[in-house]
Design a protein around this motif. Structure first.
Motif, PDB file in Angstrom:
ATOM      1  N   HIS A 119       0.827  -1.201   0.000  1.00 58.82           N
ATOM      2  CA  HIS A 119       0.000   0.000   0.000  1.00 58.82           C
ATOM      3  C   HIS A 119       0.863   1.253   0.000  1.00 58.82           C
ATOM      4  N   VAL A 120       1.753   1.329   0.939  1.00 58.92           N
ATOM      5  CA  VAL A 120       2.512   2.572   1.079  1.00 58.92           C
ATOM      6  C   VAL A 120       3.496   2.794  -0.079  1.00 58.92           C
ATOM      7  N   PHE A 132      -7.387  -2.337   3.118  1.00 60.25           N
ATOM      8  CA  PHE A 132      -6.780  -1.959   4.390  1.00 60.25           C
ATOM      9  C   PHE A 132      -7.810  -1.264   5.284  1.00 60.25           C
ATOM     10  N   ALA A 133      -8.490  -0.290   4.689  1.00 59.26           N
ATOM     11  CA  ALA A 133      -9.439   0.510   5.450  1.00 59.26           C
ATOM     12  C   ALA A 133     -10.595  -0.347   5.947  1.00 59.26           C
ATOM     13  N   HIS A 157      -5.553   8.451   9.241  1.00 53.22           N
ATOM     14  CA  HIS A 157      -4.240   8.104   8.746  1.00 53.22           C
ATOM     15  C   HIS A 157      -3.147   8.558   9.685  1.00 53.22           C
ATOM     16  N   ILE A 174      -5.657  11.110  -2.844  1.00 54.50           N
ATOM     17  CA  ILE A 174      -5.200  10.168  -3.877  1.00 54.50           C
ATOM     18  C   ILE A 174      -6.298   9.947  -4.901  1.00 54.50           C
ATOM     19  N   VAL A 208       4.577   4.401  10.759  1.00 58.22           N
ATOM     20  CA  VAL A 208       5.573   4.085   9.748  1.00 58.22           C
ATOM     21  C   VAL A 208       6.695   5.120   9.719  1.00 58.22           C
ATOM     22  N   ASN A 227       0.436   6.959   9.930  1.00 57.63           N
ATOM     23  CA  ASN A 227       1.631   7.665   9.496  1.00 57.63           C
ATOM     24  C   ASN A 227       2.679   7.645  10.587  1.00 57.63           C
ATOM     25  N   ALA A 237       1.771   4.095  -3.117  1.00 59.78           N
ATOM     26  CA  ALA A 237       1.261   5.444  -2.870  1.00 59.78           C
ATOM     27  C   ALA A 237       2.375   6.471  -2.971  1.00 59.78           C
ATOM     28  N   MET A 238       3.565   6.086  -2.462  1.00 54.82           N
ATOM     29  CA  MET A 238       4.671   7.037  -2.544  1.00 54.82           C
ATOM     30  C   MET A 238       5.210   7.134  -3.965  1.00 54.82           C
ATOM     31  N   ARG A 252      -6.126  11.500   3.104  1.00 52.71           N
ATOM     32  CA  ARG A 252      -5.251  10.782   2.181  1.00 52.71           C
ATOM     33  C   ARG A 252      -6.056  10.080   1.097  1.00 52.71           C
ATOM     34  N   GLN A 253      -7.135   9.453   1.531  1.00 50.38           N
ATOM     35  CA  GLN A 253      -8.006   8.810   0.549  1.00 50.38           C
ATOM     36  C   GLN A 253      -8.485   9.839  -0.463  1.00 50.38           C
ATOM     37  N   GLY A 263      -5.483   0.241  -0.269  1.00 45.97           N
ATOM     38  CA  GLY A 263      -5.937   1.127   0.809  1.00 45.97           C
ATOM     39  C   GLY A 263      -7.364   0.839   1.197  1.00 45.97           C
ATOM     40  N   MET A 264      -8.190   0.566   0.189  1.00 41.82           N
ATOM     41  CA  MET A 264      -9.594   0.291   0.508  1.00 41.82           C
ATOM     42  C   MET A 264      -9.730  -0.997   1.309  1.00 41.82           C
TER      43      MET A 264
END
Ligand code: HEM
Ligand SMILES: Nc1ncnc2c1ncn2[C@@H]1O[C@H](COP(=O)(O)OP(=O)(O)OP(=O)(O)O)[C@@H](O)[C@H]1O
Ligand SMILES: Nc1ncnc2c1ncn2[C@@H]1O[C@H](COP(=O)(O)OP(=O)(O)OP(=O)(O)O)[C@@H](O)[C@H]1O
Ligand SMILES: [Mg+2]
Ligand SMILES: [Mg+2]
Lengths: 242, 223, 190, 223, 190
Positions: free
Chosen positions: A39-40, A93-94, A166, A111, A173, A170, A43-44, A107-108, A90-91
């Motif tokens: 996921h991360v 995950f969420a 988030h 993005i 991590v 955040n 995203a990055m 964040r959602q 992410g979804m």
């Protein structure tokens, strides 16, 4: 070839790590939080590819060399793939961690806006009759779109528009909440995913350049499909100068 | 930003104003849409007054849609009427972009002047910080107009430009929308909103978008 | 050497409209471009005017351009004089000559009429006025005589003569009678 | 409503579809457009879940938006591009009105097809009466498209188009919006709404406006 | 008597462009309308075509109309053949003749090209095709020869000859060479 073997080995390695890694601390559901690895990094990285796409777009507009345009689309396509990946993981995950697929977490939201912006890019790109015009207009759009990235990534989440779930994640991590092994695994995945998608980018660029060659040889290299090169055409004089 | 530049911008702006005053299509279509939307929202919120943040959202949605409907015309109709070539012969891209963007801003602000009081009246929100409201709306309108102008410039030579205009401008307007909402939440009495920094970022977006615009427009000017 | 063109070519998709065009026009000369419908006359003039990008070759000049074409639309809501004023402001010319210019193309009666009420020939005259407003070194005329009456055609002739003393003319035409204006002829699509 | 009439309507509709949605991107664009519009609504209503009636209002604002974007294309651009004369030479006003109104309806329904499910998902309203929702949206879209087409048709022929359009379209639009909101309030769980009668009146308005439209259009056709 | 006009007049605001025009055209005749730019030729033809309302007098006829004018815009996003198909469906003609019609005006190569890529002369040809598609009893030609090449002008001549056997022609022109097509001449603004 070597590149592919490396990718294969790396893939196996990451999968193994993923299976053996302990659950991530600092999350409501530690075990399932391992989706973090998928996921991360996307995203990055998607922003990275989008920015690269904008850089190539600038170079296209400065040089008018279609090879840069090919790189720009390639980067944006790969970036969009990553963006979809980050959103979908992410979804999931969420759903697991927060109990709902969609929450309008900052964040959602950001993005998703980014995804939409680049979805529109493709609509624009395929709405022009000639490749040159399409390249110019979509390059301009890509640059404009990249300008929104800082607002989406840095400013919007800081405006306290919404309560963010988030924030804790955040902290876990980036704020060093992860233990050292975990961090190693995390950065390894990041690099592997980067290499994977860099490879996809390379393939896409090669394919695009082949397309360009074909397009050009239609007209330039073979002298046009319907006419041989007539040589030089000059006006004829109608009367002498007085 | 020397005097010839200012003269050219003024010439474009003057032409837009003249054309608009003779047809008023842009003004009225924006206005009709905005008034229609605000009235609809007013009717819808008769039962149960919306919270400050919902009210802020409603107002911005109305303004956002209205500007997509009305403002693209400045660029699109130049292509539809076929006058784009004349403009390309006479003018430089920078002043054209600026002239049209300024015109769009003026038009949107005129619409907002009409719609915002109407909204406050209809939806019965309380304005606790009028100055914040005014500056938020102004900066937001500037941001919206800058983005819509850029998108109009990009969509104008494409096929199916009408729909495409909506397609490319909506996503790009969303960051403006989000910041705009935060700005007005404070104005409508939500203390938790960091409204002034939202106003600042709205201003930042307006400046960033409208200063990048001329360069991008110049890059596609004679393609 | 006011206008020089080397190896100029244009294609749409795979099809070349023309290619390998070369010429140098010294000051005082007029070039007539002829050819059947669809031969590429207007395309050539649009490239010279900078409205279209060439696919090959290049165009070199250092002069103001004036361009006239029946395909060039005007602003239907503006009047004749407003057009000249608009163009003058964009071009940075001094303020005075709009009325005399309109009179010289025979539009003084219609100067405050909107272009939407102009007849075809009146629009052609206004385009001509816009093109010569900046006293261009290079005047590009695409079918200037089409839909002008006798008096209008003699106006075109007058403009051509004036232009020769100022620079060069490129004239694209389908009208055999207009060939006589040229010092040399470029026949496209032959 | 004989066969020649149907053929003419089909010809106009076909032309409209060709011009506006030509090529690969037509449907994709519609989708992105719809998602963009809903996201705007989602962002606007993030805080404070909207009441059933406000949710209904928001949904109608989005549909009105889609409709106005299409409207400008179908009637106004015919005048701007100057093709209106060709149309007047070839066609009769009735079929032209119907062809264009049907195009607007189809476009609106296509957008609604994407917008409504996304709206329910993103704005988190609860649908208690799905069938009411569907019939309300369909009748409402028909009504909206008919009204907006009529306004566009009249405005396109008027000198100084804008003013007329502004004056006539608002009084016509608002009843449709009001009825549409009432219809959807029930669907979103407000028991006090007399939704079915609102759906009926939406249907009535759709029929009334779209049968009145051709006559009005015929009256301004060759002025 | 195919077309008869009595006391026809048109004014814009207070200004009469023309008034008191009377003529009867029997089948097989061609009328040429001449006059300086802005004399009202196109306005007269637009009234005959039903695109403009007369301020006085009336027009009587019972025939299909074909109308050609350089001011008539086409749909830039549609191809040539799509234009003919669109017009055919609206006019209720049987489906077959589109290709042959396009070929007869010399556009068969461009039949699947969008009009936005047509040259001026190609558009003029397509307009001509649209006008004669319905085999009109009355053909109204406003400057049909403008921006056509030699071959195109002979095409116009052919169309005129054909039309005489079918009905009447009204031709407005600024080109002295086209006067010869007429059996009678109406000079406006004289
Ligand atoms: C639909 C749901 C989600 C979406 C669209 C989403 C999106 C994103 C995005 C765009 C980023 C990148 C931020 C950056 O580059 O700075 C990110 C980072 C992150 N997300 Fe998510 N996310 C979602 C759900 C979740 C959930 C449920 C969790 C865990 C509870 C989570 C944990 C994280 C973490 C730990 C990071 C890295 C922190 C950072 O770099 O700032 N995400 N997410
Ligand atoms: N945008 C375009 N895309 C594709 N083809 C085009 C485009 N513009 C022009 N063409 C083609 O290029 C050719 C030349 O067009 P051009 O307008 O230059 O002709 P022309 O010589 O001016 O003809 P005319 O005498 O009719 O004015 C035509 O065959 C036309 O179809
Ligand atoms: N809509 C209008 N409003 C006001 N005046 C108009 C309108 N249309 C035309 N006119 C005027 O009517 C006169 C005749 O115009 P028309 O187009 O018929 O001329 P024409 O004889 O066809 O000229 P040309 O040879 O230039 O084509 C012109 O003076 C014009 O200004
Ligand atoms: Mg030409
Ligand atoms: Mg005329």
């Amino acid at each position: 070839m070597i590149y592919r073997i490396f990718l294969l080995l790396a893939g196996i390695g990451v999968t193994a790590l993923y299976v053996w890694a302990p659950g991530a601390k600092g999350f409501p559901q530690e075990e399932s939080a391992k989706i973090l690895f998928f996921h991360v990094p996307p995203a990055m990285l998607c922003t990275l590819f989008y920015l690269w796409g904008a850089v190539m777009a600038i170079r296209y507009l400065m040089s008018k060399d279609l090879r840069f345009d090919v790189r720009s689309v390639a980067a944006i396509e790969v970036g969009t793939l990553l963006c979809v990946l980050a959103t979908v993981t992410g979804m999931v995950f969420a759903k697991v961690q927060w109990g709902a697929f969609w929450e309008w977490d900052p964040r959602q939201t950001s993005i998703f806006i980014q995804l939409l912006i680049y979805a529109a890019y493709f609509a624009l790109r395929y709405s022009f009759p000639t490749p040159v015009r399409s390249a110019a207009y979509s390059s301009a759009y890509a640059i404009f779109a990249a300008l929104t990235a800082p607002f989406l990534i840095f400013i919007l989440p800081r405006l306290n528009l919404w309560p963010s779930s988030h924030a804790g994640a955040n902290q876990a991590v980036v704020g060093g909440g992860l233990d050292p092994t975990y961090r190693t695994i995390f950065y390894t995945t990041l690099v592997v995913i980067l290499l994977c998608f860099a490879w996809a980018y390379k393939v896409r660029v090669r394919e695009g350049e082949e397309g360009l060659l074909k397009e050009v040889s239609d007209g330039l290299a073979t002298g046009g499909s319907d006419s041989p090169d007539p040589g030089v055409v000059r006006p004829v004089r109608l009367r002498d100068r007085d | 930003m020397n005097s010839s530049w200012a003269r050219e911008v003024a010439a474009i702006l003057g032409k837009e104003l003249r054309v608009e005053l003779r047809g008023r299509v842009g003004l009225y279509s924006t206005l009709v849409f905005a008034v229609g939307a605000v009235t609809a929202l007013g009717i819808a919120s008769i039962r149960g007054e919306p919270s400050p943040s919902l009210a802020a959202g409603l107002l911005w949605v109305a303004l956002l849609f209205a500007c997509v409907v009305g403002l693209a015309r400045t660029f699109l109709s130049e292509e539809e009427q076929g006058t784009a070539d004349l403009l390309r012969l006479l003018a430089n891209p920078g002043p054209v972009f600026w002239g049209k963007a300024v015109f769009n801003m003026l038009l949107l602000i005129a619409v907002a002047l009409f719609v915002v009081p109407l909204f406050v009246l209809f939806v019965k929100v309380e304005v606790v910080a009028p100055f914040l409201l005014i500056s938020g709306v102004l900066c937001g309108c500037a941001g919206l107009a800058a983005v819509v102008s850029m998108c109009g410039a990009l969509a104008s030579r494409a096929q199916g430009r009408g729909l495409l205009m909506g397609v490319i401008s909506l996503p790009l307007l969303l960051p403006v929308l989000a910041a705009g909402i935060t700005a007005l939440r404070g104005a409508f009495g939500d203390p938790s909103a960091e409204s002034w920094s939202a106003v600042a970022s709205l201003g930042g977006m307006a400046v960033a978008f409208s200063s990048l615009g001329p360069y991008l427009y110049a890059a596609v000017w004679k393609q | 050497m006011m206008l020089s063109v080397t190896g100029l070519g244009k294609r749409f998709g795979p099809r070349w409209v023309f290619r390998g065009i070369e010429f140098c026009l010294p000051a005082g000369e007029a070039l007539v471009v002829t050819g059947a419908n669809g031969a590429g006359k207007s395309t050539l003039l649009r490239i010279l005017a900078g409205l279209e990008v060439a696919s090959a070759g290049e165009v070199v000049h250092h002069a103001h351009l004036g361009y006239v074409s029946p395909e060039l639309s005007l602003y239907s809501q503006l009047t004749g004089i407003e057009h000249l004023e608009f163009a003058r402001n964009l071009r940075g010319l001094p303020a005075n000559s709009d009325e005399t210019l309109l009179e010289s193309v025979g539009l003084s009666d219609a100067q405050n009429v909107r272009v939407s009420a102009y007849s075809t020939g009146m629009k052609a005259r206004l385009r001509l006025a816009l093109a010569i407003q900046c006293e261009p070194g290079i005047l590009l005329l695409d079918e200037p005589g089409a839909s002008l009456d006798e008096e209008g055609r003699s106006l075109v002739e007058r403009v051509l003569d004036e232009q020769r003393s100022r620079g060069v003319v490129v004239l694209a035409t389908n009208d055999p009678a207009e060939r006589r204006f040229g010092d040399c002829e470029l026949k496209l699509g032959a």
